[in-house]
Design an enzyme around this catalytic site. Sequence first.
Site: not given
Length: 133
Positions: A93-94
């Site tokens: 996840h960013t």
Amino acid sequence: MFCAVVAGAAPADVVADEPAGVAFLDVRPVFPGHVLVVPRPHLVVLTDVPVADLGPYFALVQRVAAAVESGLGAGGTFVAMNNRVSQSVPHLHTHVVPRTKGDGLRGFFWPRTRYPDPDAARACAARIRHALA
């Protein structure tokens, strides 16, 4: 947990749902509007992403960053990703965090240091270049 959000089986405040991934508000934001962007398949770290999927995934991250700025009137964004260490959810996840001047966030989330000398920096760079070859 993120797989359930991608599948629509878990509640989330989704801001984008596209073939490259899903973007939704972090339930524990650094600042309001903190978004997480996740790829659709369950991938744990950046190196798990197939090369062909990198462009579309980061294009989504880029569009989300622009939308956070324009949609929230933010002065900019902080975009970050942890790989294994400090990764609270084992699904890539960013983070896209809205920023404004004077918001209190200083630098990165971790302490910064310096190389002991220029030779140490050059040796470190050489090791990374070698690993890229």
